[in-house]
Design a protein around this motif. Structure first.
Motif, PDB file in Angstrom:
ATOM      1  N   SER A  65       0.789  -1.349   0.255  1.00 34.93           N
ATOM      2  CA  SER A  65      -0.018  -0.016   0.198  1.00 34.93           C
ATOM      3  C   SER A  65       0.860   1.282   0.071  1.00 34.93           C
ATOM      4  N   THR A  66       1.999   1.331   0.667  1.00 33.53           N
ATOM      5  CA  THR A  66       2.817   2.374   0.846  1.00 33.53           C
ATOM      6  C   THR A  66       3.394   2.603  -0.620  1.00 33.53           C
ATOM      7  N   PHE A  67       3.846   1.543  -1.346  1.00 37.98           N
ATOM      8  CA  PHE A  67       4.568   1.697  -2.384  1.00 37.98           C
ATOM      9  C   PHE A  67       3.727   2.204  -3.601  1.00 37.98           C
ATOM     10  N   ARG A 151      -8.384   5.492  -7.467  1.00 38.52           N
ATOM     11  CA  ARG A 151      -8.848   4.421  -6.594  1.00 38.52           C
ATOM     12  C   ARG A 151      -7.821   4.083  -5.661  1.00 38.52           C
ATOM     13  N   LEU A 152      -6.405   3.930  -6.300  1.00 34.21           N
ATOM     14  CA  LEU A 152      -5.521   3.381  -5.649  1.00 34.21           C
ATOM     15  C   LEU A 152      -4.910   4.085  -4.611  1.00 34.21           C
ATOM     16  N   MET A 153      -5.096   5.480  -4.788  1.00 31.02           N
ATOM     17  CA  MET A 153      -4.654   6.456  -3.714  1.00 31.02           C
ATOM     18  C   MET A 153      -5.224   6.199  -2.151  1.00 31.02           C
ATOM     19  N   SER A 157      -4.324   4.728   3.547  1.00 32.11           N
ATOM     20  CA  SER A 157      -5.118   4.354   4.924  1.00 32.11           C
ATOM     21  C   SER A 157      -4.789   2.859   5.441  1.00 32.11           C
ATOM     22  N   THR A 158      -4.242   2.054   4.414  1.00 28.81           N
ATOM     23  CA  THR A 158      -4.093   0.697   4.963  1.00 28.81           C
ATOM     24  C   THR A 158      -3.110   0.607   6.004  1.00 28.81           C
ATOM     25  N   MET A 186      -5.905   6.331  11.710  1.00 32.39           N
ATOM     26  CA  MET A 186      -6.205   5.472  10.800  1.00 32.39           C
ATOM     27  C   MET A 186      -7.886   5.894  10.253  1.00 32.39           C
ATOM     28  N   THR A 187      -8.560   6.452  11.285  1.00 29.69           N
ATOM     29  CA  THR A 187      -9.882   6.844  10.868  1.00 29.69           C
ATOM     30  C   THR A 187      -9.845   8.185   9.964  1.00 29.69           C
ATOM     31  N   ILE A 188      -9.008   9.079  10.409  1.00 29.90           N
ATOM     32  CA  ILE A 188      -9.017  10.502   9.789  1.00 29.90           C
ATOM     33  C   ILE A 188      -8.544  10.008   8.370  1.00 29.90           C
ATOM     34  N   THR A 189      -7.276   9.174   8.308  1.00 24.95           N
ATOM     35  CA  THR A 189      -6.832   8.831   6.994  1.00 24.95           C
ATOM     36  C   THR A 189      -7.756   8.171   6.011  1.00 24.95           C
TER      37      THR A 189
END
Length: 269
Positions: A65-67, A151-153, A157-158, A186-189
């Protein structure tokens, strides 16, 4: 006359990227992930087999997810073609991102199938299947690059979702500062990258429906509408659970009772 899906050549040139992605994540899951995790956290070795399997899949999930989300931000900023021609622009960066996603999700499906009794959930097979179906077309035909990239952005949050699970397994108190801060982050992101962006995304979808480029998509137009509607419904469900958790956080401060910070929220792609 512009491109149509029938006139676009079947292009498997990005398939090797998907295969390499799948192989790399299988290696990370089986070898690199466990070795790194055991060095960073001695408690990893004392986890149950099921928890170690789940831990390793979440290790993969966080890296993936980061990459991928960083690649998507780069495309959004520097690839003007996908904004100007959201349906038919040819974006090698976006197609590569989608190939990496397809490879990762294929790896995850294989792991869940092999260890179904320990970590398998029908819900995730459904989620991964819908995602692979959508990104397969982007990877193969180069269509819908703007929408795929958008969509991938959401993957930003993951890592916070996975970090919450890691903290829980490492026995951090759910009322501890690090647990609550991660839960709020987590919730905000999640809200900003998956919920707040929905009007923008669907406004852009509405703007292309009925146009000539959209009509030339043929049956693939269903990917743009139906698949994304399903994924957004899943995101709303997850966010509902997170909001329920935030309410419990507020309860801690108002009543001073040791209730859990957040409900269980599983990983999402």
């Amino acid at each position: 006359m512009g491109k149509t899906i029938e006139s676009v050549t079947f292009d498997p040139s990005y398939y090797p990227a998907a295969v390499v992605s799948c192989a790399v994540f299988l290696y990370l899951y089986k070898y690199a992930g466990p070795n790194i995790s055991s060095k960073l956290s001695p408690k990893y070795s004392s986890l149950t087999e099921a928890d170690r399997i789940d831990w390793n899949t979440r290790f993969n999930s966080s890296l993936h997810s980061t990459f991928v989300s960083c690649m998507c931000v780069y495309s959004l900023i520097y690839d003007e073609d996908i904004s100007n021609e959201p349906i038919w622009a040819n974006s090698p960066m976006v197609r590569t991102s989608c190939a990496i996603v397809v490879g990762y999700m294929t790896c995850d499906v294989l792991i869940m199938t092999i260890h179904y009794k320990k970590i398998g959930e029908v819900f995730y097979f459904f989620h991964h299947g819908a995602s692979i179906y959508a990104y397969f077309y982007v990877m193969t035909y180069g269509v819908l690059p703007y929408f795929a990239n958008f969509r991938l952005m959401a993957e930003f949050s993951t890592p916070f979702v996975n970090q919450r699970w890691f903290l829980d397994k490492l026995k951090y108190p759910r009322t501890s500062t690090v647990f609550m801060l991660n839960g709020l982050a987590m919730t905000i992101t999640f809200f900003f990258v998956r919920i707040a962006v929905m009007p923008t995304y669907w406004r852009r979808v509405y703007s292309v429906i009925g146009t000539e480029p959209f009509k030339r998509l043929g049956h693939i137009s269903l990917v743009l509408v139906i698949t994304c509607f399903i994924l957004d419904s899943i995101n709303i469900f997850w966010f509902y659970k997170m909001c329920h958790g935030v309410r419990k956080v507020l309860t801690i401060y108002s009543n001073k009772t040791p209730v859990p910070v957040l409900n269980h929220v599983d990983k999402e792609e």
